[in-house]
Scaffold this motif. Structure first.
Motif, PDB file in Angstrom:
ATOM      1  N   ALA A 107     -14.502 -21.116   8.587  1.00  0.00           N
ATOM      2  CA  ALA A 107     -14.450 -19.781   7.642  1.00  0.00           C
ATOM      3  C   ALA A 107     -14.754 -20.517   6.681  1.00  0.00           C
ATOM      4  O   ALA A 107     -14.606 -21.718   5.741  1.00  0.00           O
ATOM      5  CB  ALA A 107     -14.134 -18.921   8.182  1.00  0.00           C
ATOM      6  N   ASP A 108     -15.179 -20.000   5.088  1.00  0.00           N
ATOM      7  CA  ASP A 108     -14.785 -20.361   3.252  1.00  0.00           C
ATOM      8  C   ASP A 108     -13.398 -19.926   3.638  1.00  0.00           C
ATOM      9  O   ASP A 108     -12.674 -20.721   2.395  1.00  0.00           O
ATOM     10  CB  ASP A 108     -16.167 -19.948   3.136  1.00  0.00           C
ATOM     11  CG  ASP A 108     -17.021 -20.037   3.715  1.00  0.00           C
ATOM     12  OD1 ASP A 108     -17.319 -21.378   3.609  1.00  0.00           O
ATOM     13  OD2 ASP A 108     -17.654 -19.196   4.455  1.00  0.00           O
ATOM     14  N   ALA A 109     -12.974 -19.215   3.775  1.00  0.00           N
ATOM     15  CA  ALA A 109     -11.562 -18.063   3.175  1.00  0.00           C
ATOM     16  C   ALA A 109     -10.661 -17.388   4.977  1.00  0.00           C
ATOM     17  O   ALA A 109     -11.630 -17.080   5.772  1.00  0.00           O
ATOM     18  CB  ALA A 109     -11.868 -16.895   2.282  1.00  0.00           C
ATOM     19  N   TYR A 110      -9.518 -18.184   4.963  1.00  0.00           N
ATOM     20  CA  TYR A 110      -8.422 -17.525   5.705  1.00  0.00           C
ATOM     21  C   TYR A 110      -7.399 -16.706   5.096  1.00  0.00           C
ATOM     22  O   TYR A 110      -6.683 -17.233   4.241  1.00  0.00           O
ATOM     23  CB  TYR A 110      -7.408 -18.603   6.392  1.00  0.00           C
ATOM     24  CG  TYR A 110      -9.196 -18.520   7.393  1.00  0.00           C
ATOM     25  CD1 TYR A 110      -9.495 -18.609   8.558  1.00  0.00           C
ATOM     26  CD2 TYR A 110     -10.033 -20.075   7.150  1.00  0.00           C
ATOM     27  CE1 TYR A 110     -10.257 -19.381   9.435  1.00  0.00           C
ATOM     28  CE2 TYR A 110     -10.996 -20.987   7.766  1.00  0.00           C
ATOM     29  CZ  TYR A 110     -11.456 -20.537   9.518  1.00  0.00           C
ATOM     30  OH  TYR A 110     -11.622 -21.446   9.622  1.00  0.00           O
ATOM     31  N   VAL A 111      -7.191 -15.251   5.446  1.00  0.00           N
ATOM     32  CA  VAL A 111      -6.411 -14.510   5.553  1.00  0.00           C
ATOM     33  C   VAL A 111      -5.219 -14.736   7.081  1.00  0.00           C
ATOM     34  O   VAL A 111      -4.872 -14.605   7.871  1.00  0.00           O
ATOM     35  CB  VAL A 111      -6.103 -13.226   5.431  1.00  0.00           C
ATOM     36  CG1 VAL A 111      -4.717 -12.503   5.402  1.00  0.00           C
ATOM     37  CG2 VAL A 111      -6.803 -13.240   3.387  1.00  0.00           C
ATOM     38  N   TYR A 138       0.201 -16.711  19.256  1.00  0.00           N
ATOM     39  CA  TYR A 138      -0.412 -17.909  20.124  1.00  0.00           C
ATOM     40  C   TYR A 138      -1.799 -17.975  19.121  1.00  0.00           C
ATOM     41  O   TYR A 138      -2.502 -16.509  18.828  1.00  0.00           O
ATOM     42  CB  TYR A 138      -0.198 -18.440  20.820  1.00  0.00           C
ATOM     43  CG  TYR A 138      -1.180 -17.530  21.844  1.00  0.00           C
ATOM     44  CD1 TYR A 138      -2.145 -18.719  22.365  1.00  0.00           C
ATOM     45  CD2 TYR A 138      -0.914 -16.651  22.301  1.00  0.00           C
ATOM     46  CE1 TYR A 138      -2.648 -18.769  23.428  1.00  0.00           C
ATOM     47  CE2 TYR A 138      -1.571 -15.619  23.467  1.00  0.00           C
ATOM     48  CZ  TYR A 138      -2.390 -16.705  24.298  1.00  0.00           C
ATOM     49  OH  TYR A 138      -3.762 -16.431  25.253  1.00  0.00           O
ATOM     50  N   VAL A 139      -2.796 -18.770  19.353  1.00  0.00           N
ATOM     51  CA  VAL A 139      -4.367 -18.383  18.666  1.00  0.00           C
ATOM     52  C   VAL A 139      -4.430 -18.955  19.469  1.00  0.00           C
ATOM     53  O   VAL A 139      -4.705 -20.714  20.214  1.00  0.00           O
ATOM     54  CB  VAL A 139      -4.350 -19.333  17.278  1.00  0.00           C
ATOM     55  CG1 VAL A 139      -5.619 -19.575  16.957  1.00  0.00           C
ATOM     56  CG2 VAL A 139      -3.235 -18.680  15.859  1.00  0.00           C
ATOM     57  N   SER A 140      -5.043 -18.501  20.949  1.00  0.00           N
ATOM     58  CA  SER A 140      -5.660 -18.901  21.684  1.00  0.00           C
ATOM     59  C   SER A 140      -7.158 -19.365  21.673  1.00  0.00           C
ATOM     60  O   SER A 140      -7.964 -19.928  20.350  1.00  0.00           O
ATOM     61  CB  SER A 140      -6.776 -17.598  22.898  1.00  0.00           C
ATOM     62  OG  SER A 140      -7.067 -16.779  21.813  1.00  0.00           O
ATOM     63  N   ASP A 141      -7.593 -20.023  22.406  1.00  0.00           N
ATOM     64  CA  ASP A 141      -9.092 -20.883  22.633  1.00  0.00           C
ATOM     65  C   ASP A 141     -10.278 -19.991  21.987  1.00  0.00           C
ATOM     66  O   ASP A 141     -10.990 -20.013  21.347  1.00  0.00           O
ATOM     67  CB  ASP A 141     -10.098 -22.065  23.544  1.00  0.00           C
ATOM     68  CG  ASP A 141      -8.928 -22.844  23.793  1.00  0.00           C
ATOM     69  OD1 ASP A 141      -8.238 -23.350  22.372  1.00  0.00           O
ATOM     70  OD2 ASP A 141      -8.849 -23.550  25.098  1.00  0.00           O
ATOM     71  N   ARG A 142     -10.249 -18.758  22.594  1.00  0.00           N
ATOM     72  CA  ARG A 142     -11.009 -17.784  22.287  1.00  0.00           C
ATOM     73  C   ARG A 142     -10.584 -17.282  21.070  1.00  0.00           C
ATOM     74  O   ARG A 142     -12.432 -16.960  20.487  1.00  0.00           O
ATOM     75  CB  ARG A 142     -10.903 -16.315  23.032  1.00  0.00           C
ATOM     76  CG  ARG A 142     -12.036 -14.972  23.451  1.00  0.00           C
ATOM     77  CD  ARG A 142     -11.602 -14.467  24.033  1.00  0.00           C
ATOM     78  NE  ARG A 142     -13.002 -13.719  24.544  1.00  0.00           N
ATOM     79  CZ  ARG A 142     -13.065 -12.426  23.801  1.00  0.00           C
ATOM     80  NH1 ARG A 142     -11.737 -12.045  22.794  1.00  0.00           N
ATOM     81  NH2 ARG A 142     -13.969 -11.919  23.830  1.00  0.00           N
ATOM     82  N   VAL A 195      -9.438 -25.090  13.600  1.00  0.00           N
ATOM     83  CA  VAL A 195     -11.005 -24.208  13.177  1.00  0.00           C
ATOM     84  C   VAL A 195     -11.276 -24.880  12.146  1.00  0.00           C
ATOM     85  O   VAL A 195     -12.439 -24.261  11.015  1.00  0.00           O
ATOM     86  CB  VAL A 195     -10.437 -23.076  12.828  1.00  0.00           C
ATOM     87  CG1 VAL A 195      -9.714 -21.903  14.534  1.00  0.00           C
ATOM     88  CG2 VAL A 195      -9.587 -22.568  12.386  1.00  0.00           C
ATOM     89  N   VAL A 196     -10.810 -25.726  11.443  1.00  0.00           N
ATOM     90  CA  VAL A 196     -11.179 -25.025   9.229  1.00  0.00           C
ATOM     91  C   VAL A 196     -12.584 -27.282   9.812  1.00  0.00           C
ATOM     92  O   VAL A 196     -12.820 -27.638  10.126  1.00  0.00           O
ATOM     93  CB  VAL A 196     -10.296 -26.441   8.788  1.00  0.00           C
ATOM     94  CG1 VAL A 196      -9.741 -24.649   8.296  1.00  0.00           C
ATOM     95  CG2 VAL A 196      -9.820 -26.837   8.609  1.00  0.00           C
ATOM     96  N   ALA A 197     -13.790 -26.358   9.041  1.00  0.00           N
ATOM     97  CA  ALA A 197     -14.775 -26.698   9.068  1.00  0.00           C
ATOM     98  C   ALA A 197     -14.097 -28.021   7.591  1.00  0.00           C
ATOM     99  O   ALA A 197     -13.724 -27.599   6.309  1.00  0.00           O
ATOM    100  CB  ALA A 197     -15.981 -26.972   8.484  1.00  0.00           C
ATOM    101  N   GLU A 198     -14.789 -29.243   7.223  1.00  0.00           N
ATOM    102  CA  GLU A 198     -14.845 -29.952   6.539  1.00  0.00           C
ATOM    103  C   GLU A 198     -15.961 -29.242   5.065  1.00  0.00           C
ATOM    104  O   GLU A 198     -16.386 -30.093   4.607  1.00  0.00           O
ATOM    105  CB  GLU A 198     -15.313 -31.785   6.356  1.00  0.00           C
ATOM    106  CG  GLU A 198     -14.480 -32.980   6.368  1.00  0.00           C
ATOM    107  CD  GLU A 198     -14.445 -34.352   6.134  1.00  0.00           C
ATOM    108  OE1 GLU A 198     -14.514 -34.738   5.720  1.00  0.00           O
ATOM    109  OE2 GLU A 198     -14.255 -33.949   7.327  1.00  0.00           O
TER     110      GLU A 198
END
Length: 262
Positions: free
Chosen positions: A158-162, A146-150, A204-207
């Protein structure tokens, strides 16, 4: 800063990152020979690497670590518990090539800041990495239940995600895996599904222009087209339309993605 997902999937994982002065791979989950062939496909060589950053000790992440390190005199970085867990699997690594990288620690290489952070996976002390240089940020995060708040705090904007998009829940539930394995994958120390990955992405993504590479797809419980469709639909339900500022990309277990600028 440039990167390529050299391979990603159930059979082996590795991501290449460079900044002009230094080059790293995150994990080497295929044979040494295969790793060299994958690097050659993006016109790079193992002898150019400044280090191998290990995330955890599972075989699909460390299979080629020992061979590459010994053959090309490459430093290997991992936290203490991961070193202990993988020592018997990777063979002898000379002491001058063994480096400890603590969880939540930042190391800087020629202007490239690399931050490790903890994830939730059934390994000794699994951790992944963010890469930052000149205001640009790349996140590498697979193998988490899972992806926790931490975690979101480390990987946001970020600008790029894997980013892990491991399985379709229905395919997994109806598939041939023993229930014990299914339960492990679905648990908080297993892998995130397509839908859970998309929900985390939306938070988590920014616009801004953002590239997301859907990674670590299960060979038996997912498909590229299904992952893209599920992630796109879930993002849209969260108010984000893929293709506007957020762009989804496939990864492959057998061939690298093009080397791209972050």
């Amino acid at each position: 800063m440039k990167f390529s997902v050299l391979a990603s999937g159930s059979t082996g994982n590795s991501i290449y990152v460079e900044n002009g002065q230094h080059a790293f791979i995150v994990d080497a989950g295929l044979t040494g020979k295969k790793m060299e062939a994958l690097l050659a496909q993006i016109d790079r060589e193992a002898k150019q690497l400044s280090g191998i950053l290990v995330t955890h000790e599972h075989s699909d992440h460390i299979k080629g670590v020992g061979v590459l390190a010994r053959k090309h005199n490459i430093p290997v970085f991992a936290n203490a518990k991961t070193w202990e867990a993988m020592n018997s699997s990777i063979g002898n690594i000379p002491l001058d090539q063994r480096f400890e990288w603590k969880t939540d620690e930042v190391k800087t290489f020629g202007g490239l800041d690399i931050q490790s952070f903890a994830v939730s996976h059934d390994a000794a002390e699994p951790m992944f990495y963010t890469f930052q240089e000149d205001g640009r940020k790349l996140v590498v995060m697979t193998d988490t239940g899972y992806v926790s708040d931490r975690m979101k705090g480390f990987i946001s904007t970020a600008d790029a995600y894997v980013f892990e998009s491991n399985h379709d829940v229905s395919m997994l539930q109806m598939g041939p895996y023993p229930w014990k394995i299914k339960r492990r994958i679905l648990s908080d120390v297993g892998h995130v599904s397509n839908e859970d990955a998309a929900v985390a992405m939306s938070e988590v993504v920014a616009e801004k222009e953002t590239q997301i590479y859907l990674a670590h797809l299960s060979k038996d419980n997912n498909m590229k087209e299904l992952a893209r469709m599920s992630v796109s639909q879930t993002l849209e339900s969260c108010g984000i339309r893929a293709g506007e500022f957020l762009h989804l990309h496939d990864t492959d277990a057998e061939k690298p993605t093009p080397l791209v600028l972050v």
